[in-house]
Design a protein around this motif. Structure first.
Motif, PDB file in Angstrom:
ATOM      1  N   ASN A  38      12.039   2.786  -4.487  1.00  0.00           N
ATOM      2  CA  ASN A  38      11.653   1.570  -3.755  1.00  0.00           C
ATOM      3  C   ASN A  38      12.702   0.482  -3.971  1.00  0.00           C
ATOM      4  N   SER A  45      10.933  -2.849  -0.263  1.00  0.00           N
ATOM      5  CA  SER A  45       9.494  -2.854  -0.018  1.00  0.00           C
ATOM      6  C   SER A  45       8.805  -2.243  -1.233  1.00  0.00           C
ATOM      7  N   TYR A  46       7.721  -2.874  -1.659  1.00  0.00           N
ATOM      8  CA  TYR A  46       6.953  -2.388  -2.816  1.00  0.00           C
ATOM      9  C   TYR A  46       7.817  -2.251  -4.073  1.00  0.00           C
ATOM     10  N   GLY A  99       5.137  -5.533   1.756  1.00  0.00           N
ATOM     11  CA  GLY A  99       4.073  -4.598   1.411  1.00  0.00           C
ATOM     12  C   GLY A  99       2.867  -5.329   0.874  1.00  0.00           C
ATOM     13  N   ASP A 145       1.300  -5.221  -1.887  1.00  0.00           N
ATOM     14  CA  ASP A 145       1.278  -5.655  -3.292  1.00  0.00           C
ATOM     15  C   ASP A 145       1.867  -7.049  -3.462  1.00  0.00           C
TER      16      ASP A 145
END
Length: 302
Positions: A45, A48-49, A93, A95
């Protein structure tokens, strides 16, 4: 983190293996093969994320970050004065992770689902750490006044920046610390030190618990494998320091620093760190079958 942290301590060549290593890692090898066949992993990753890290100077104005959805007086107090830049952006994302690090005060803050609303900054969970340079890199009572072992964005309470492949690592061409990894099918009901908790759901006795410490066989000659540059960097770190299971994920995943704060993407393109390859291509030649499980320190989840 502390030079003696589990993130930073090189492994002894004769570090003891867990009695279950052969069976557990055999099952893990099968998972890797399945992901490679399906072409959905393993992965790294980045944009993103992953984890954007905002390194801020002394004197940066502070703001309050509101803790939403739960009540924790100590964490709210820790977030009452955060040197968070006004243009900060959390990771893409759901999170929405973000870390603020202020070397001058030796403090760090990390956030989960950080958002900026009309009334200011809000986050759903996270942590804060003082005396970062002497901290082991996992949340517990010593991290901050009133801190608890369930602080932190990761499901294991391991700090998000522990095990992160940093932009400095990539520029240097060497990763001088352990790696963090997330996996599918985290074992339920148990975690292993240095993790403090788990969100595992797998009842398979061969699944890995959060906090598990893997390492590449120390007798493996990595030079003879003629690995691509970044693959070799990862393999050398996995052999010298190991890999800690930090979280659950949809596929086997490493984490490289999210470059949002830099305004560029140093991973992309033929001249980027990934040399025009997808993460799954970079990891295709990683010697997965040579990973071993080091002796675990299991604890039942509360």
């Amino acid at each position: 983190f502390s030079p003696s942290s589990f993130w930073n301590e090189p492994l002894s060549a004769n570090a003891p293996l867990d009695p279950t290593s052969a069976g557990v890692m055999g099952s893990f090898d099968a998972l890797i093969a399945t992901e490679q066949q399906a072409k959905n992993g393993p992965w790294i990753n980045t944009t993103s994320y992953s984890v954007p890290v905002y390194t801020v100077s002394v004197g940066r104005p502070t703001v309050s970050v509101q803790l939403d959805g739960t009540s924790n007086a100590a964490l709210s107090a820790a977030w009452s004065a955060v040197p968070l830049p006004p243009d900060a952006q959390p990771a893409a994302g759901t999170d929405g992770a973000l870390v603020v690090w202020q070397p001058s005060t030796d403090r760090l803050w990390e956030f989960w689902r950080l958002v900026h609303k009309a009334g200011g900054w809000h986050a759903s969970w996270g942590g804060a750490m003082q005396n970062v340079s002497s901290d082991p890199g996992v949340y517990g009572p010593e991290a901050w006044p009133g801190a608890q072992s369930w602080w932190g964005v990761s499901a294991s309470s391991l700090s998000l920046v522990g095990g992160l492949i940093s932009l400095e690592d990539l520029e240097l061409g060497q990763i001088n610390h352990a790696l963090a990894m997330s996996i599918p099918n985290v074992r339920a009901g148990v975690y292993s030190s240095p993790a403090q908790r788990s969100d595992g759901k797998s009842t398979d006795p061969l699944s890995l618990p959060e906090g598990a410490h893997l390492r590449l066989n120390p007798n493996l000659n990595l030079t003879a494998l003629h690995l691509p540059r970044l693959t070799l960097m990862l393999a050398e770190a996995a052999q010298r320091y190991g890999i800690f299971i930090r979280d659950g994920a949809g596929c086997v995943t490493f984490y490289a620093q999210d470059p949002i704060p830099t305004g560029t993407n140093p991973y992309a393109g033929p001249s980027g760190y990934f040399e025009g390859k997808h993460p799954s291509q970079i990891l295709a030649s990683f010697p997965w079958s040579q990973l071993e499980l080091l002796k675990t320190e299991p604890h039942n989840t509360k």
